[in-house]
Design a protein around this motif. Sequence first.
Motif, PDB file in Angstrom:
ATOM      1  N   LEU A   7      95.669 -40.527 -63.418  1.00 32.46           N
ATOM      2  CA  LEU A   7      94.302 -40.227 -62.977  1.00 32.46           C
ATOM      3  C   LEU A   7      93.278 -41.021 -63.773  1.00 32.46           C
ATOM      4  O   LEU A   7      92.076 -40.776 -63.652  1.00 32.46           O
ATOM      5  CB  LEU A   7      94.006 -38.728 -63.109  1.00 32.46           C
ATOM      6  CG  LEU A   7      94.146 -38.056 -64.478  1.00 32.46           C
ATOM      7  CD1 LEU A   7      93.104 -38.495 -65.481  1.00 32.46           C
ATOM      8  CD2 LEU A   7      94.050 -36.550 -64.308  1.00 32.46           C
ATOM      9  N   LEU A   8      93.734 -41.980 -64.575  1.00 28.41           N
ATOM     10  CA  LEU A   8      92.837 -42.716 -65.468  1.00 28.41           C
ATOM     11  C   LEU A   8      91.584 -43.194 -64.733  1.00 28.41           C
ATOM     12  O   LEU A   8      91.673 -43.888 -63.727  1.00 28.41           O
ATOM     13  CB  LEU A   8      93.574 -43.899 -66.078  1.00 28.41           C
ATOM     14  CG  LEU A   8      92.830 -44.673 -67.166  1.00 28.41           C
ATOM     15  CD1 LEU A   8      92.573 -43.812 -68.366  1.00 28.41           C
ATOM     16  CD2 LEU A   8      93.603 -45.925 -67.546  1.00 28.41           C
TER      17      LEU A   8
ATOM     18  N   ARG B  80      97.678 -36.107 -57.688  1.00 29.13           N
ATOM     19  CA  ARG B  80      97.021 -36.761 -58.815  1.00 29.13           C
ATOM     20  C   ARG B  80      96.075 -35.808 -59.534  1.00 29.13           C
ATOM     21  O   ARG B  80      95.343 -36.214 -60.427  1.00 29.13           O
ATOM     22  CB  ARG B  80      96.249 -37.999 -58.313  1.00 29.13           C
ATOM     23  CG  ARG B  80      96.030 -39.076 -59.357  1.00 29.13           C
ATOM     24  CD  ARG B  80      95.054 -40.120 -58.872  1.00 29.13           C
ATOM     25  NE  ARG B  80      95.528 -40.873 -57.729  1.00 29.13           N
ATOM     26  CZ  ARG B  80      96.386 -41.874 -57.782  1.00 29.13           C
ATOM     27  NH1 ARG B  80      96.845 -42.281 -58.930  1.00 29.13           N
ATOM     28  NH2 ARG B  80      96.777 -42.487 -56.687  1.00 29.13           N
ATOM     29  N   GLU B  81      96.064 -34.522 -59.139  1.00 28.98           N
ATOM     30  CA  GLU B  81      95.045 -33.622 -59.673  1.00 28.98           C
ATOM     31  C   GLU B  81      95.448 -32.968 -60.995  1.00 28.98           C
ATOM     32  O   GLU B  81      95.313 -31.769 -61.186  1.00 28.98           O
ATOM     33  CB  GLU B  81      94.701 -32.546 -58.630  1.00 28.98           C
ATOM     34  CG  GLU B  81      93.476 -32.882 -57.818  1.00 28.98           C
ATOM     35  CD  GLU B  81      93.614 -34.150 -57.004  1.00 28.98           C
ATOM     36  OE1 GLU B  81      93.046 -35.169 -57.409  1.00 28.98           O
ATOM     37  OE2 GLU B  81      94.288 -34.119 -55.979  1.00 28.98           O
TER      38      GLU B  81
ATOM     39  N   LEU C 177      91.301 -34.624 -73.451  1.00 32.41           N
ATOM     40  CA  LEU C 177      92.654 -34.069 -73.378  1.00 32.41           C
ATOM     41  C   LEU C 177      93.350 -34.476 -72.087  1.00 32.41           C
ATOM     42  O   LEU C 177      94.519 -34.866 -72.084  1.00 32.41           O
ATOM     43  CB  LEU C 177      92.589 -32.542 -73.485  1.00 32.41           C
ATOM     44  CG  LEU C 177      92.453 -32.035 -74.927  1.00 32.41           C
ATOM     45  CD1 LEU C 177      92.035 -30.582 -74.938  1.00 32.41           C
ATOM     46  CD2 LEU C 177      93.758 -32.211 -75.669  1.00 32.41           C
ATOM     47  N   VAL C 178      92.611 -34.395 -71.010  1.00 31.82           N
ATOM     48  CA  VAL C 178      93.210 -34.732 -69.716  1.00 31.82           C
ATOM     49  C   VAL C 178      93.638 -36.199 -69.715  1.00 31.82           C
ATOM     50  O   VAL C 178      94.721 -36.552 -69.251  1.00 31.82           O
ATOM     51  CB  VAL C 178      92.188 -34.434 -68.592  1.00 31.82           C
ATOM     52  CG1 VAL C 178      92.554 -35.173 -67.330  1.00 31.82           C
ATOM     53  CG2 VAL C 178      92.107 -32.937 -68.340  1.00 31.82           C
TER      54      VAL C 178
ATOM     55  N   GLY D 155      93.744 -47.313 -63.387  1.00 35.24           N
ATOM     56  CA  GLY D 155      95.141 -47.725 -63.523  1.00 35.24           C
ATOM     57  C   GLY D 155      95.746 -48.085 -62.181  1.00 35.24           C
ATOM     58  O   GLY D 155      95.052 -48.371 -61.203  1.00 35.24           O
ATOM     59  N   ALA D 156      97.065 -48.055 -62.157  1.00 32.85           N
ATOM     60  CA  ALA D 156      97.794 -48.362 -60.937  1.00 32.85           C
ATOM     61  C   ALA D 156      97.809 -47.136 -60.021  1.00 32.85           C
ATOM     62  O   ALA D 156      97.558 -46.024 -60.463  1.00 32.85           O
ATOM     63  CB  ALA D 156      99.223 -48.776 -61.274  1.00 32.85           C
ATOM     64  N   HIS D 157      98.102 -47.364 -58.743  1.00 28.10           N
ATOM     65  CA  HIS D 157      98.215 -46.237 -57.811  1.00 28.10           C
ATOM     66  C   HIS D 157      99.270 -45.253 -58.318  1.00 28.10           C
ATOM     67  O   HIS D 157      99.043 -44.054 -58.386  1.00 28.10           O
ATOM     68  CB  HIS D 157      98.588 -46.741 -56.423  1.00 28.10           C
ATOM     69  CG  HIS D 157      98.975 -45.649 -55.472  1.00 28.10           C
ATOM     70  ND1 HIS D 157      98.054 -44.757 -54.962  1.00 28.10           N
ATOM     71  CD2 HIS D 157     100.177 -45.287 -54.978  1.00 28.10           C
ATOM     72  CE1 HIS D 157      98.697 -43.896 -54.171  1.00 28.10           C
ATOM     73  NE2 HIS D 157      99.982 -44.195 -54.180  1.00 28.10           N
TER      74      HIS D 157
END
Lengths: 393, 483
Positions: free
Chosen positions: A94-95, A119-120, A71-72, A289-291
Motif C-alpha cells: 500500500l506504499l 490492499r487495505e 506503523l502501517v 510501489g509495484a501493483h
Amino acid sequence: MAKGDPGVTTRGRRAAPRSKRAAAAAGDPELVQLLTPEGERVETSVGPDGTEYRVDFTDEEYRGLYRDLVLVRKLDAEATALQRQGELGLWASLLGQEAAQVGSGRALRSQDMAFPTYREHGVLYCRGIDPIMPLGLFRGVDQGGWDPNEFKFNMYTIVIGAQTLHATGYAMGVAMDGKTGGDDGEAVIAYFGDGATSQGDVNESFVWASVFNAPLVFFCQNNQYAISEPLERQTRVPLYRRAGGFGFPGVRVDGNDVLASYAVTRHALDNARHGQGPSLIEAYTYRMGAHTTSDDPTRYRIASEVEAWQAKDPIARMKAFLTRQQIADADFFAAVDEQARTESVHLRERVLAMPDPEPATMFDHVYPNGSPELDEQRAQFSRYLESFEGSAH
Amino acid sequence: MSRIKEFNLPDLGEGLTEGEILAWLVKVGDVIELNQPIVEVETAKAAVEIPAKWAGQVRSIFHPEGSTVEVGTPIIAIDTDPGAGPIEESTTDTPSAASLAAVEVAPSEGAIEPGLIGGPAPGGRTAVLVGYGPRTTAAKRRPRRADVPSPTPPASSADHGVAVGDKPASIATIPAPQVHDRRNGAGLVLAKPPVRKLARDLGVDLGVVTGSGPLGSITREDVQRAASGSATAAEPLTVAAPTTVAASFGADREQRIPVKGVRKLTAENMSRSAFTAPHVTEFLTVDVTRAMKALDRLRGRREWRDVRVSPLLLVAKAVLLAVRRHPMVNSTWAGDEIVVKDYVNLGIAAATERGLIVPNIKDAGRLSLRELADAMTDLVQTAKAGRTSPAAMSGGTLTITNVGVFGVDTGTPILPPGESAILAFGAVRELPWVHKGKVRPRQVTTLGLSFDHRIIDGELGSKFLRDIGDFLADPEAALLAWT
C-alpha cells in the motif's frame, strides 16, 4: 485517537461563495485538502457541492494519526521484505496510500462495516485487527477467511470490484433492518481502486445503492494505475463526477492528506448512517510501489512521475506539520520509529512461526454446519493421507 | 551449522523457476542488517532487490553477477553471529552439494511444448501464469512434465561460480528466431488458428510454407516440418561471440557462451529484421574535406568551446535534413499500410561493455545543431555508463551506425526492427582524390545506406543517400540551398 470521537465538523452547504476558499486546495479547485504537501494546515476546504470540510483534532489525536501512518507503512514494508525472502507468495503493497487508508479507517465508527480489496492493510490496522490476519493468505497457509461480523471487516476480495456488490447488498440489508436514521446508525464502506471503476460490478453497485438509498460510502483509492494501465484509459472525466450520473454526490479528496481523508469519509459515513444514501469518495493518491510483488512498475511509468509524487508523501507532510506546530518533537518521532521497528520484527517472527495447515482443514468451512457427505469425504481423505508411510498427518 | 545460514533464491513472482543475478550490493565480509538490500535479481517479471533475511556478516557469495540461478539454490551464506569466534571450515564456503546441482541446469527448450506454460511464446518470450515475461531474459516456469531429463551437475564444486566451460546448457538450445508473419491479417494463407499459433510459437513464416491440407491449407505437420528446417538455416546468426569475454576454453578447445541479455536481444532483433524486411544496401564515397574544415571552424567559435563536436554530428545533421526532403524514408512497414512519421527519433548505435545498444534522440529533427550536439554527447555518455533507459531505446525511426570508429570503411547494416533505413558511417581517411582536376590528398569517407525495399525503391534510396553525401561534401551550400 479515541474511537468514536467525531473530531470533525462540517457546516451547512453553500455557506459562502466558493471562490474565496478554493485557493486553499493548493491550486486544485476540485481537491479537498486540509494539509498541503508542505505540511501547511488549511482551515477549511470546500467540496464540489459546497460542503465545508474541517477537522478539529487534539494534539494527542494528531500524534495518533502520525503513529498510524508510520506503523502501517513499516508493517507493509516488512511484508514486502518477507515476500522477497520467499516467506510470502505475494504481497500487494500500500506504499503511498497510507493516508487514504488511515484517514478513512479512523473515520469508521465501531458499528460500521468495511468491505476491503486485497490492499487495505491500513484500514485493517485501524479497525484494531491484528495485522497478522491477512498474512496467512499471502503465505498460502490459510484461505484468508475470517469472521467478517466479528471484525466488522469483510474478507479480502481479490476479484476486482466484486466486493462493491457485496457491500451494496449488505448496506441494503442494514437499511431494511432499520439500523439507519440516527447517530448510532450503521454505515457501510466499500473500498476499490480506479481500475475497478471500469468493472460492471462497480457500476451495478452504483445503480443499486443509488435507487435503494443504501447507507454506503464508495471509497475509491485512485492510485493512478490499474496494474499498468494509466487513469486516462479508465475515464475521460474525474472519477468522482461519475457519481452525479448515478444520482448521488461525489467528492475528490487529497488521498495523501490523512486529515482531509478523515473529514470527507466521516462526513459521508454520517450522511449514510442518517439515511441520506450513498456517496462516492475519490481519494486521489499514488501507488509508490509495484501493483504486487510480481509487477515491475518501471516498465510502464517514468521515474520523474514517481519523484513528483514523492514530494506529496503523506507521512512527510504530517511530520512537517507536527514539527512546525510543535505538536511533536524528535523524541516522539524516534519513539514511533522504534515502535514500528519492534512491531514489524514481532510480525516477522510470527509469520515465520505460522504452522502449515492440516490438509483436512479444507473441509472445515464448506458448509456452516457441515454435512454427512462432507464428513465421509473428510474421513476418506484422512485415510488416504494415513496410507503414506511415515505420514505426519 | 545453524550459525551460518544459507539464503536460497526464492520464487519472486508466482511460479518462476530462475533469476539472473544483476548486481551484488554486498561483498564477503560485510556486516549487514536485517532487510538490508543485498542483491538485485532479474526474473521474467521484474528486476527486484532482495533484502537480507538475517542480520550478520556475509560469509560467502555463491554466484557471480550475470549468472542465472534456479529458484531454491543458495546464493549467499550469512554468519548470523559473527562475534562468537571462528567456526569449523566444513560449513562455510560451498553450498550443500545437492543444491549445487540446480545451478545453470535448464531443461532444454524443446522439452516443453510451445504454448504450454513454461514453453516458448511469441516474440521469444516465455509463457508464464500471469502475462508474459520480457524478451531479454529466459526465465522458465516449472515444467509441467515430469520426464524432463535432469543433467548431471558439474563435477567440480571448487569453481562453481564461474565455470563457463562446464555449463551443460549449450548454444544448440537457442530457440529458432521468431519471425513475425505479417501476412496473417491479409488472409493470403490458409491455416487454422491453432496452426497459426503453432507457427508463431515456432517462428515459422506461414507465407513460405507449402500447404498440404484441403484447398492448400497449411497443417500442423507442415509447420513442424518447416520449423525443423528453418532452425538450422538460422544458426550462424545466433552464435556471434561477444568480444569482451575473455576466452576460457574447455578440454575440447571450444568455448560455450550462454546467449542472454543484450546479445540475445540483438540476435532476436537482427534475425527478425533480416528475415522480414528485404534489405538493399547502397554505397557512396564522399570527399568530406570541406565538412571537416567546417567542423574546425565550429570548434573555434566561442559559444561552441565546451561542446563535443564530432564528424558524426554533421552526419546526423545531414540525415535529418535529407529526411525532410524525403519523408518516406522515415517510415515503418506495418503489413497492410506504411506509417510515415513526421518526427525523427534518431538512433545512434553504440558499442558498450554490455553489447550493442541503440538509444535514440527523440524528435531530433526539431533540434538546433547545438541541441543535437548536446543530445548526442548525453546519449553516448549515458550509454557508456550503462544507464540507458528502456524508453530511450524504443521508438527509434532511423538509425546511424558509426562503424568508422572501428577503423573500417563501411558495412551493410541490418535494419533495426520497425525502421526503414540505417546509415553506416565509415572511417574518414586521407586519400588521393581528384579535386579540381588534380590528384590531391583529401579527407574521404564512405557511406553505406541499407533500406527496406518494400517501402523505399532504388530511386528514393539513392536520392536520400545522395543528399546526405551532398551535405557532407559542402555543408554550407547544402544549408543555403535547403533551409
